[in-house]
Design a protein around this motif. Structure first.
Motif, PDB file in Angstrom:
ATOM      1  N   UNK A   1       0.635  -0.782  -0.009  1.00  0.00           N
ATOM      2  CA  UNK A   1      -0.089  -0.073   0.146  1.00  0.00           C
ATOM      3  C   UNK A   1       1.043   0.770   0.481  1.00  0.00           C
ATOM      4  N   UNK A   2       1.131   0.826   0.942  1.00  0.00           N
ATOM      5  CA  UNK A   2       2.439   2.910   1.136  1.00  0.00           C
ATOM      6  C   UNK A   2       3.880   2.493  -0.516  1.00  0.00           C
ATOM      7  N   UNK A   3       4.235   1.876  -1.122  1.00  0.00           N
ATOM      8  CA  UNK A   3       3.834   1.676  -1.990  1.00  0.00           C
ATOM      9  C   UNK A   3       3.250   2.138  -3.362  1.00  0.00           C
ATOM     10  N   UNK A   4       1.814   2.107  -3.635  1.00  0.00           N
ATOM     11  CA  UNK A   4       1.376   2.694  -4.394  1.00  0.00           C
ATOM     12  C   UNK A   4       1.249   3.866  -3.985  1.00  0.00           C
ATOM     13  N   UNK A   5       1.266   4.152  -3.055  1.00  0.00           N
ATOM     14  CA  UNK A   5       0.668   5.441  -2.366  1.00  0.00           C
ATOM     15  C   UNK A   5       2.094   6.325  -3.081  1.00  0.00           C
ATOM     16  N   UNK A   6       2.731   5.510  -2.691  1.00  0.00           N
ATOM     17  CA  UNK A   6       4.334   6.075  -2.958  1.00  0.00           C
ATOM     18  C   UNK A   6       4.543   7.063  -4.961  1.00  0.00           C
ATOM     19  N   UNK A   7       4.211   5.235  -5.816  1.00  0.00           N
ATOM     20  CA  UNK A   7       4.207   5.898  -6.767  1.00  0.00           C
ATOM     21  C   UNK A   7       3.345   6.681  -7.186  1.00  0.00           C
ATOM     22  N   UNK A   8       1.691   6.862  -6.779  1.00  0.00           N
ATOM     23  CA  UNK A   8       1.201   7.643  -7.291  1.00  0.00           C
ATOM     24  C   UNK A   8       1.460   8.841  -6.809  1.00  0.00           C
ATOM     25  N   UNK A   9       1.664   9.132  -5.749  1.00  0.00           N
ATOM     26  CA  UNK A   9       1.966  10.717  -5.561  1.00  0.00           C
ATOM     27  C   UNK A   9       3.251  10.615  -6.635  1.00  0.00           C
ATOM     28  N   UNK A  10       4.160  10.523  -6.891  1.00  0.00           N
ATOM     29  CA  UNK A  10       5.084  10.782  -8.055  1.00  0.00           C
ATOM     30  C   UNK A  10       4.440  11.256  -9.545  1.00  0.00           C
ATOM     31  N   UNK A  11       3.640   9.665  -9.539  1.00  0.00           N
ATOM     32  CA  UNK A  11       2.976  10.314 -11.050  1.00  0.00           C
ATOM     33  C   UNK A  11       2.095  11.593 -10.911  1.00  0.00           C
ATOM     34  N   UNK A  12       1.473  12.250  -9.488  1.00  0.00           N
ATOM     35  CA  UNK A  12       0.413  12.786  -9.872  1.00  0.00           C
ATOM     36  C   UNK A  12       1.566  14.574  -9.166  1.00  0.00           C
ATOM     37  N   UNK A  13       3.106  13.766  -9.304  1.00  0.00           N
ATOM     38  CA  UNK A  13       4.446  15.180  -9.354  1.00  0.00           C
ATOM     39  C   UNK A  13       4.150  16.164  -8.006  1.00  0.00           C
ATOM     40  N   UNK A  14       3.660  14.976  -7.207  1.00  0.00           N
ATOM     41  CA  UNK A  14       3.167  15.277  -5.458  1.00  0.00           C
ATOM     42  C   UNK A  14       4.786  15.088  -4.768  1.00  0.00           C
ATOM     43  N   UNK A  15       5.422  14.098  -5.371  1.00  0.00           N
ATOM     44  CA  UNK A  15       6.809  14.508  -4.690  1.00  0.00           C
ATOM     45  C   UNK A  15       7.717  13.801  -5.777  1.00  0.00           C
ATOM     46  N   UNK A  16       8.821  14.219  -5.149  1.00  0.00           N
ATOM     47  CA  UNK A  16       9.701  14.205  -6.967  1.00  0.00           C
ATOM     48  C   UNK A  16      10.810  13.170  -6.591  1.00  0.00           C
TER      49      UNK A  16
END
Lengths: 142, 498
Positions: free
Chosen positions: B185-200
């Motif tokens: 779940x953490x991985x999915x959230x993390x990748x999603x945030x990167x795809x949305x450019x919410x994190x670098x």
């Protein structure tokens, strides 16, 4: 000065220490009655005048208390004593070999009138008994 | 050309075009050429008008077809250049001719070559990289993978974390079960945030244990910066690093555990020594008392001289045993009591110590200048000086002994003190023995002392991380023909509360 005898109760399990106090009394010509109990339970029974135990006159009582005793130790005895409304005001002096701070603090929290380390030499013992007797003879007691 | 179109506008348009443009009529003769075409061919506009354009398909007599094709441009000086031509027939409305756009093929080739070179470089870099790398589009679909990714997927046929090109990586992670599922779940959230450019960047270390091997991976998701978005996912096998980390951690813990065990057993030993010696005292005192009472009760008439002497001896032995017990109590107290740290002016401490020792008139105690001020355990340092100076006086066998206390630096963390006397000295064969508890070189009835002093000093010095040594030769060298002894010990400059 009128003679006001002290009713001394020595709570001590070591027969040698009992002899020591008795001999010190004799050497100092102290004629006060000396009662002895070998542990806390026996001492409480004597103080309360329970059946089968020597009753101690209810006035001018002084207790000399050892701490390390079987069945009921000195600190435990003190707790029982202070919890009993009739016995609570009784004067208690600790006479022990324990030099532990913990024991001293506990004892004074339970309102002991003194904390005396058993001296090494006989002569010192005799002197301590003389001092105690003199002091408590002139002291007013409940 | 339709008469309605402004010729100037057409000329401007032609001039503005980056490619060469040449128009010809049905007869194949040039009617117009732009500046760029003139540059490319080396001809002036006037030289081109009215003749065939210098393009081979033309020169070869082929009819130009609509669309794009390769051709050769023949320069005025004879040079031949490959070009790309785009031919647009004008039809009858345009007089049956066509417009030919000529692009420099070499330039394009070079560009294409460069592009494919950089693609090849990227591909090679990606392939050679040991990490498993995949490229995701903005929706998380896998659009490219490297060799390591493919190999890993192949080797772990049913593995949760693998996905081929075309599969959605977020779905792959979400569906993950087994060892990876805690982190999924953490991985999915993390990748999603990167795809949305919410994190670098997103990084996570996770265990991925196969039935035969314990493995750890480092997953990194970094966004692709171009307009279409997406991300690069990499899995790096960090098992070796992780194992080293775990080994280190385990060893550190083992060491800490052992050190704690040692401290505890030392404390227990001290506690044991304290309790037993304390408990030994009561019966001992009883023996002494009984001896006195027997003597008293028998009275001076009844007791024989022999019995009286034996009773005196008995009491003497009791006194000695009491001394031993006191020694053990004192020795065990070093480990039992807490460190109390205070500022100590050593010069002042030494003069107090000498006062306490109250040496007789003949003894000379010389304290060297330059004694430091330390943040230290006053009682312990005093005990060390007390014993060393006291010993020097006691064992001198002379009334006029001189004791000299000096100090010096012993590195960044310690100072050195030395207590030297000009007494009888100590034979080197006893230099170790003197520090052992209850070892005394003098007969007990000649010099009082239970043989605890130096062992106490050694324990104190060593428990503070210092060392103590003795330098001495009996009966030689020193003043008055005596050897003298020097005790040197180191002491921390700065102590911490224990």
């Amino acid at each position: 000065m009128e003679h006001r005898p002290l009713n001394m109760l020595l709570v001590e399990d070591d027969e040698l220490d009992v002899m020591n106090v008795q001999r010190a009394f004799k050497k100092n010509n102290i004629s006060n009655p000396l009662f002895t109990a070998s542990n806390g339970i026996e001492a409480l029974a004597m103080l309360r005048g329970e059946n089968g135990y020597t009753a101690i006159p209810p006035t001018r009582r002084i207790i000399l208390l050892d701490l390390n005793m079987p069945r009921m130790g000195g600190i435990e005895f003190l707790r029982e004593l202070r919890a009993d409304p009739d016995l609570a005001p009784t004067t208690v002096i600790v006479l022990t070999t324990s030099d532990e701070d913990r024991d001293k603090v506990e004892a004074y929290k339970l309102n002991v009138a003194g904390y005396i380390l058993k001296p090494v030499t006989l002569q010192a013992f005799v002197e301590i008994m003389a001092t105690l007797n003199k002091y408590w003879t002139v002291s007013e007691l409940p | 050309m339709p008469a309605t179109v402004d010729r100037d506008l057409i000329a401007a348009l032609l001039a503005a075009v980056r490619d060469g443009v040449v128009a010809h009529d049905a007869a194949g003769e040039v009617v117009e050429a732009n500046t760029r075409f003139c540059q490319m061919s080396g001809y002036a506009r006037d030289e081109l008008i009215g003749r065939a354009p210098p393009l081979p398909f033309w020169a070869g007599g082929e009819t130009p077809r609509a669309g794009q094709g390769r051709a050769i441009l023949i320069h005025k000086d004879g040079r031949r250049t490959p070009v790309v031509v785009t031919t647009t027939p004008l039809g009858n409305g345009g007089g049956g001719g066509s417009i030919v756009v000529v692009a420099d093929d070499a330039e394009r080739d070079r560009f294409e070559q460069q592009t494919s070179e950089s693609e090849e470089l990227s591909r090679a870099v990606l392939s050679s990289h040991p990490a498993q790398i995949a490229v995701l589009d903005a929706d998380g679909n896998i659009i490219a993978v490297n060799d390591a990714w493919t190999a890993f997927a192949r080797a772990n046929g049913g593995n949760d974390m693998t996905g081929g090109i075309g599969s959605n990586y977020l779905n792959v992670c979400q569906a993950a079960t087994g060892s990876f599922c805690d982190e999924a779940p953490a991985v999915v959230d993390g990748i999603r945030a990167v795809l949305r450019r919410e994190r670098s960047i997103f990084e996570i270390e996770y265990p991925c244990h196969s039935p035969i091997q314990q493995r750890w991976f480092l997953l990194t998701a970094a966004p692709l910066r171009h307009a279409a978005g997406g991300a690069i996912i990499s899995h790096l096998d960090i098992t070796t690093r992780k194992q080293h980390e775990e080994d280190l951690h385990r060893h550190a813990q083992e060491l800490a555990g052992l050190a704690e065990q040692l401290r505890r057993s030392n404390r227990e030993l001290d506690q044991f020594a304290y309790i037993t010696s304390h408990d030994l005292r009561a019966p001992l005192r009883g023996i002494s008392n009984l001896a006195s009472w027997i003597e008293e009760d028998l009275g001076p008439q009844a007791i024989t001289a022999e019995a009286k002497k034996m009773l005196a001896l008995l009491r003497g032995r009791v006194t000695r045993m009491e001394g031993l017990i006191d020694g053990i109590l004192e020795y065990s107290r070093i480990g039992r009591t807490k460190q109390k740290i205070e500022q100590v002016d050593v010069a002042k401490l030494l003069s107090e110590t000498v006062d306490l020792l109250a040496p007789h008139a003949g003894v000379k105690i010389d304290i060297a200048p330059g004694m430091p001020t330390l943040s230290t355990n006053r009682l312990q340092l005093q005990q060390v000086f007390m014993n060393l100076i006291g010993n020097a006086i006691k064992h001198a066998w002379r009334a006029d002994v001189t004791v000299r206390v000096t100090t010096g630096d012993a590195g960044p963390y310690q100072v050195e003190f030395a207590v030297a006397d000009d007494g009888q000295g100590i034979d080197p064969q006893y230099h170790e023995k003197i520090f052992v508890i209850f070892q005394t070189l003098a007969a007990r009835d000649k010099v009082e002392g239970a043989g605890v002093g130096l062992s106490l000093v050694k324990k104190i010095v060593e428990s503070n991380g210092g060392i103590i040594v003795v330098e001495s030769q009996p009966g030689e060298g020193g003043e008055g023909g005596a050897g003298g002894a020097t005790f040197r010990f180191t002491w921390p400059k700065q102590m911490k509360e224990a």
